[in-house]
Design a protein around this motif. Structure first.
Motif, PDB file in Angstrom:
ATOM      1  N   MET A 126       0.820  -1.208   0.000  1.00 54.55           N
ATOM      2  CA  MET A 126       0.000   0.000   0.000  1.00 54.55           C
ATOM      3  C   MET A 126       0.859   1.265   0.000  1.00 54.55           C
ATOM      4  O   MET A 126       1.981   1.264   0.484  1.00 54.55           O
ATOM      5  CB  MET A 126      -0.897   0.031   1.244  1.00 54.55           C
ATOM      6  N   ASP A 127       0.276   2.335  -0.510  1.00 55.80           N
ATOM      7  CA  ASP A 127       0.904   3.656  -0.418  1.00 55.80           C
ATOM      8  C   ASP A 127       0.157   4.437   0.661  1.00 55.80           C
ATOM      9  O   ASP A 127      -0.989   4.845   0.456  1.00 55.80           O
ATOM     10  CB  ASP A 127       0.827   4.381  -1.758  1.00 55.80           C
ATOM     11  N   PHE A 128       0.808   4.624   1.794  1.00 56.34           N
ATOM     12  CA  PHE A 128       0.173   5.288   2.930  1.00 56.34           C
ATOM     13  C   PHE A 128       0.489   6.785   2.992  1.00 56.34           C
ATOM     14  O   PHE A 128       0.276   7.416   4.030  1.00 56.34           O
ATOM     15  CB  PHE A 128       0.612   4.620   4.235  1.00 56.34           C
ATOM     16  N   SER A 129       0.974   7.344   1.920  1.00 54.64           N
ATOM     17  CA  SER A 129       1.325   8.766   1.915  1.00 54.64           C
ATOM     18  C   SER A 129       0.133   9.625   2.324  1.00 54.64           C
ATOM     19  O   SER A 129      -0.962   9.504   1.773  1.00 54.64           O
ATOM     20  CB  SER A 129       1.792   9.184   0.517  1.00 54.64           C
ATOM     21  N   GLY A 130       0.364  10.490   3.314  1.00 49.82           N
ATOM     22  CA  GLY A 130      -0.675  11.401   3.768  1.00 49.82           C
ATOM     23  C   GLY A 130      -1.718  10.786   4.684  1.00 49.82           C
ATOM     24  O   GLY A 130      -2.630  11.487   5.130  1.00 49.82           O
ATOM     25  N   LYS A 131      -1.590   9.491   4.977  1.00 50.43           N
ATOM     26  CA  LYS A 131      -2.567   8.831   5.839  1.00 50.43           C
ATOM     27  C   LYS A 131      -2.154   8.934   7.305  1.00 50.43           C
ATOM     28  O   LYS A 131      -0.975   9.074   7.637  1.00 50.43           O
ATOM     29  CB  LYS A 131      -2.700   7.348   5.473  1.00 50.43           C
ATOM     30  N   VAL A 132      -3.136   8.836   8.179  1.00 51.64           N
ATOM     31  CA  VAL A 132      -2.886   8.704   9.617  1.00 51.64           C
ATOM     32  C   VAL A 132      -3.096   7.237   9.966  1.00 51.64           C
ATOM     33  O   VAL A 132      -4.130   6.653   9.660  1.00 51.64           O
ATOM     34  CB  VAL A 132      -3.850   9.587  10.443  1.00 51.64           C
ATOM     35  N   ILE A 133      -2.088   6.644  10.591  1.00 50.96           N
ATOM     36  CA  ILE A 133      -2.171   5.238  10.985  1.00 50.96           C
ATOM     37  C   ILE A 133      -2.216   5.154  12.509  1.00 50.96           C
ATOM     38  O   ILE A 133      -1.408   5.783  13.206  1.00 50.96           O
ATOM     39  CB  ILE A 133      -0.976   4.427  10.459  1.00 50.96           C
ATOM     40  N   ARG A 134      -3.153   4.359  13.004  1.00 51.21           N
ATOM     41  CA  ARG A 134      -3.265   4.129  14.443  1.00 51.21           C
ATOM     42  C   ARG A 134      -3.119   2.622  14.691  1.00 51.21           C
ATOM     43  O   ARG A 134      -4.045   1.857  14.453  1.00 51.21           O
ATOM     44  CB  ARG A 134      -4.607   4.633  14.966  1.00 51.21           C
ATOM     45  N   PRO A 135      -1.950   2.196  15.180  1.00 50.29           N
ATOM     46  CA  PRO A 135      -1.711   0.771  15.381  1.00 50.29           C
ATOM     47  C   PRO A 135      -2.312   0.258  16.694  1.00 50.29           C
ATOM     48  O   PRO A 135      -2.417   1.000  17.674  1.00 50.29           O
ATOM     49  CB  PRO A 135      -0.188   0.660  15.433  1.00 50.29           C
ATOM     50  N   PHE A 136      -2.697  -1.015  16.692  1.00 49.55           N
ATOM     51  CA  PHE A 136      -3.110  -1.665  17.940  1.00 49.55           C
ATOM     52  C   PHE A 136      -2.761  -3.142  17.853  1.00 49.55           C
ATOM     53  O   PHE A 136      -2.612  -3.702  16.755  1.00 49.55           O
ATOM     54  CB  PHE A 136      -4.607  -1.467  18.197  1.00 49.55           C
ATOM     55  N   ASN A 137      -2.583  -3.762  19.013  1.00 56.12           N
ATOM     56  CA  ASN A 137      -2.306  -5.194  19.001  1.00 56.12           C
ATOM     57  C   ASN A 137      -2.934  -5.879  20.215  1.00 56.12           C
ATOM     58  O   ASN A 137      -3.424  -5.228  21.143  1.00 56.12           O
ATOM     59  CB  ASN A 137      -0.799  -5.477  18.923  1.00 56.12           C
ATOM     60  N   THR A 138      -2.914  -7.201  20.163  1.00 59.66           N
ATOM     61  CA  THR A 138      -3.323  -8.017  21.304  1.00 59.66           C
ATOM     62  C   THR A 138      -2.175  -8.965  21.618  1.00 59.66           C
ATOM     63  O   THR A 138      -1.406  -9.361  20.727  1.00 59.66           O
ATOM     64  CB  THR A 138      -4.603  -8.824  21.006  1.00 59.66           C
ATOM     65  N   HIS A 139      -2.058  -9.321  22.891  1.00 58.91           N
ATOM     66  CA  HIS A 139      -0.897 -10.108  23.318  1.00 58.91           C
ATOM     67  C   HIS A 139      -1.207 -10.788  24.648  1.00 58.91           C
ATOM     68  O   HIS A 139      -2.241 -10.531  25.271  1.00 58.91           O
ATOM     69  CB  HIS A 139       0.316  -9.192  23.490  1.00 58.91           C
ATOM     70  N   GLU A 140      -0.290 -11.635  25.087  1.00 56.77           N
ATOM     71  CA  GLU A 140      -0.400 -12.231  26.420  1.00 56.77           C
ATOM     72  C   GLU A 140       0.893 -12.027  27.199  1.00 56.77           C
ATOM     73  O   GLU A 140       1.440 -12.948  27.802  1.00 56.77           O
ATOM     74  CB  GLU A 140      -0.759 -13.718  26.315  1.00 56.77           C
ATOM     75  N   GLY A 141       1.398 -10.800  27.146  1.00 53.47           N
ATOM     76  CA  GLY A 141       2.586 -10.465  27.916  1.00 53.47           C
ATOM     77  C   GLY A 141       3.675  -9.790  27.114  1.00 53.47           C
ATOM     78  O   GLY A 141       4.618  -9.235  27.675  1.00 53.47           O
ATOM     79  N   SER A 142       3.547  -9.802  25.790  1.00 53.98           N
ATOM     80  CA  SER A 142       4.583  -9.212  24.930  1.00 53.98           C
ATOM     81  C   SER A 142       4.485  -7.697  24.839  1.00 53.98           C
ATOM     82  O   SER A 142       5.424  -7.038  24.402  1.00 53.98           O
ATOM     83  CB  SER A 142       4.496  -9.800  23.520  1.00 53.98           C
ATOM     84  N   GLY A 143       3.342  -7.147  25.208  1.00 57.55           N
ATOM     85  CA  GLY A 143       3.161  -5.702  25.140  1.00 57.55           C
ATOM     86  C   GLY A 143       3.157  -5.185  23.711  1.00 57.55           C
ATOM     87  O   GLY A 143       2.659  -5.839  22.804  1.00 57.55           O
ATOM     88  N   GLU A 144       3.742  -4.034  23.513  1.00 58.51           N
ATOM     89  CA  GLU A 144       3.675  -3.364  22.206  1.00 58.51           C
ATOM     90  C   GLU A 144       4.546  -4.012  21.135  1.00 58.51           C
ATOM     91  O   GLU A 144       4.278  -3.872  19.947  1.00 58.51           O
ATOM     92  CB  GLU A 144       4.044  -1.893  22.366  1.00 58.51           C
ATOM     93  N   ALA A 145       5.611  -4.702  21.564  1.00 55.75           N
ATOM     94  CA  ALA A 145       6.514  -5.396  20.636  1.00 55.75           C
ATOM     95  C   ALA A 145       7.005  -4.481  19.507  1.00 55.75           C
ATOM     96  O   ALA A 145       7.273  -4.934  18.400  1.00 55.75           O
ATOM     97  CB  ALA A 145       5.824  -6.635  20.048  1.00 55.75           C
ATOM     98  N   MET A 146       7.114  -3.203  19.799  1.00 58.13           N
ATOM     99  CA  MET A 146       7.639  -2.198  18.856  1.00 58.13           C
ATOM    100  C   MET A 146       6.842  -2.128  17.555  1.00 58.13           C
ATOM    101  O   MET A 146       7.366  -1.759  16.502  1.00 58.13           O
ATOM    102  CB  MET A 146       9.122  -2.479  18.555  1.00 58.13           C
TER     103      MET A 146
END
Length: 202
Positions: A126-146
């Motif tokens: 994808m070309d994300f130029s000019g887009k706002v990205i909001r990341p999210f994740n689910t885990h069982e202890g790994s946290g954000e994992a960068m």
């Protein structure tokens, strides 16, 4: 958002007369045997994605490889390990045109301290130029994992906002906490780590 003759027509808020942002909620999620929650029929990340879409009037899009991952956790882990070692980019079952969207929420579980390889396929195609990205994740202890940094490294011309990280057990057994936590995350973006979110989801 509605469609007129195959074209996107922006939703205009009748109270303000302003065009509302068009939102896509793209997610990778997995059912079957999962650590911390047992065998599930509704994926952890999907539960979060669905609530985000509800709050934002967003369109849901599932990031899905052409093949299914094993329901057995250990077998799935073996496949994920091979894909990560090979830096595989599995072909996706479906694609989506991100052109009409202003904000794109991208979510997935943490696999081997990383995003599943199909998520990289999605990002790199994808070309994300000019887009706002909001990341999210689910885990069982790994946290954000960068995830935030990894997404920013691929989507170089996008504005990547602070991410939300949710324990899978919360999505399955304490989902009542999700609406307020997600709202807090979305509306307090100036705070890098909102203690209210951390307290409610851990």
């Amino acid at each position: 958002m509605t469609s007129l003759n195959g074209k996107f027509r922006p939703f205009v808020n009748p109270c303000t007369g302003l065009r509302e942002k068009k939102v896509l909620v793209a997610y990778f999620s997995r059912t079957g045997e999962n650590p911390g929650v047992g065998t599930i029929s509704v994926g952890n990340t999907f539960i979060v994605a669905k609530e985000i879409a509800r709050q934002t009037r967003g369109t849901l899009f599932e990031i899905r490889a052409e093949y299914e991952y094993p329901a057995d956790y250990k077998q799935c882990l073996k496949v994920a390990e091979k894909e990560k070692a090979a830096k595989a980019r599995p072909k996706l079952a479906e694609t989506v045109d991100i052109t009409p969207y202003d904000e794109i929420y991208i979510g997935s579980p943490v696999w081997l301290e990383d995003m599943p390889m199909p998520v990289y396929t999605f990002l790199e195609s994808m070309d994300f130029s000019g887009k706002v990205i909001r990341p999210f994740n689910t885990h069982e202890g790994s946290g954000e994992a960068m995830f935030e940094d990894k997404i920013a490294a691929v989507a170089k011309n996008a504005e990547v906002k602070p991410m939300l990280s949710v324990r899978g057990a919360i999505t399955q057994y304490e989902s009542v906490k999700l609406p307020s936590a997600i709202k807090t995350w979305r509306t307090k973006e100036a705070i890098k780590r909102s203690q209210e979110i951390i307290d409610s989801l851990n």
